[in-house]
Design a protein around this motif. Structure first.
Motif, PDB file in Angstrom:
ATOM      1  N   VAL A  80      -2.366  -8.052  -0.283  1.00  0.00           N
ATOM      2  CA  VAL A  80      -1.652  -6.900   0.242  1.00  0.00           C
ATOM      3  C   VAL A  80      -0.574  -7.398   1.197  1.00  0.00           C
ATOM      4  CG1 VAL A  80      -1.868  -4.835   1.686  1.00  0.00           C
ATOM      5  CG2 VAL A  80      -3.640  -5.377   0.007  1.00  0.00           C
ATOM      6  N   SER A 139      -8.679  -1.776   1.322  1.00  0.00           N
ATOM      7  CA  SER A 139      -8.028  -2.784   0.476  1.00  0.00           C
ATOM      8  C   SER A 139      -9.007  -3.889   0.089  1.00  0.00           C
ATOM      9  CB  SER A 139      -6.827  -3.391   1.192  1.00  0.00           C
ATOM     10  OG  SER A 139      -5.838  -2.426   1.417  1.00  0.00           O
ATOM     11  N   LEU A 196      -3.709   1.079  -3.324  1.00  0.00           N
ATOM     12  CA  LEU A 196      -5.143   0.818  -3.482  1.00  0.00           C
ATOM     13  C   LEU A 196      -5.576   0.935  -4.939  1.00  0.00           C
ATOM     14  CD1 LEU A 196      -6.473   2.694  -0.333  1.00  0.00           C
ATOM     15  CD2 LEU A 196      -6.506   0.217  -0.722  1.00  0.00           C
ATOM     16  N   ALA A 235      -8.853  -6.764  -2.658  1.00  0.00           N
ATOM     17  CA  ALA A 235      -7.817  -7.638  -2.098  1.00  0.00           C
ATOM     18  C   ALA A 235      -8.459  -8.908  -1.544  1.00  0.00           C
ATOM     19  CB  ALA A 235      -7.043  -6.920  -0.995  1.00  0.00           C
ATOM     20  N   LEU A 265       0.819  -1.213   0.000  1.00  0.00           N
ATOM     21  CA  LEU A 265       0.000   0.000   0.000  1.00  0.00           C
ATOM     22  C   LEU A 265       0.849   1.258   0.000  1.00  0.00           C
ATOM     23  CD1 LEU A 265      -2.866  -0.900   2.487  1.00  0.00           C
ATOM     24  CD2 LEU A 265      -2.796  -1.157   0.001  1.00  0.00           C
ATOM     25  N   TYR A 268      -4.521 -10.199   3.151  1.00  0.00           N
ATOM     26  CA  TYR A 268      -3.918  -9.008   3.750  1.00  0.00           C
ATOM     27  C   TYR A 268      -2.913  -9.459   4.800  1.00  0.00           C
ATOM     28  CZ  TYR A 268      -3.797  -4.069   5.095  1.00  0.00           C
ATOM     29  OH  TYR A 268      -3.415  -2.769   5.301  1.00  0.00           O
TER      30      TYR A 268
END
Length: 176
Positions: free
Chosen positions: A91, A104, A74, A109, A66, A112
């Motif tokens: 991510v 996200s 993003l 996404a 990010l 994460y």
């Protein structure tokens, strides 16, 4: 003088990480279908690559940070999901706050992770994502659960005893 060839790996000092990723065969280097894409070094480069990618060079997994030097990742997530709908985006970042996590996920996404993983653990999570999983850092998962619980009202509990009755409601089979 001729230009020096560009090293396709990120400029960050994560050489052990990239060596592990390349050795595990999860990188795009040498993949003829991926067109031997270089690692994008910033947001603009990543967006340009996603927008110019030929249809035959579908991406399976995209790892996005990010905090890119020229902006947020993003945008990269959103463009990747639009340009490559089958691509699973994960991510990998230092940002574990609720706002970045939710934005996200809203952008598309499917995983994460925070950057506290070892290179081997990251490769394992990339493989999990590719196999259909959604790897999420445990601390991030807790924030998501707390967020969901804060916005949700408790589910109504169905009465086990019908109104006006002194006994429990039993099915015909249960009464036998």
């Amino acid at each position: 003088t001729p230009a020096e060839p560009r090293d396709p790996r990120p400029r960050h000092d994560h050489s052990a990480l990239w060596q592990t990723i390349e050795a595990a065969g999860v990188a795009s280097f040498g993949n003829p279908q991926a067109g031997n894409l270089p690692w994008p070094l910033d947001r603009a480069e990543a967006l340009a690559q996603l927008r110019s990618q030929s249809p035959g060079a579908a991406l399976d997994v995209l790892l996005v940070d990010l905090g890119l030097p020229d902006g947020s990742g993003l945008d990269v997530i959103a463009v990747a999901r639009a340009a490559q709908p089958a691509c699973a985006v994960m991510v990998s970042t230092i940002f574990g706050d609720e706002d970045n996590v939710l934005r996200s996920i809203e952008a598309g996404a499917m995983g994460y992770l925070l950057k506290d993983l070892s290179a081997k653990a990251l490769v394992d999570e990339i493989r999990s994502l590719h196999a259909g999983g959604s790897p999420i850092n445990p601390m991030v998962a807790r924030k998501l659960l707390l967020h969901a619980a804060a916005g949700a009202s408790p589910a109504p509990v169905q009465a086990l005893v019908p109104q006006g009755s002194d006994g429990p409601l039993l099915s015909a089979r249960e009464a036998e």
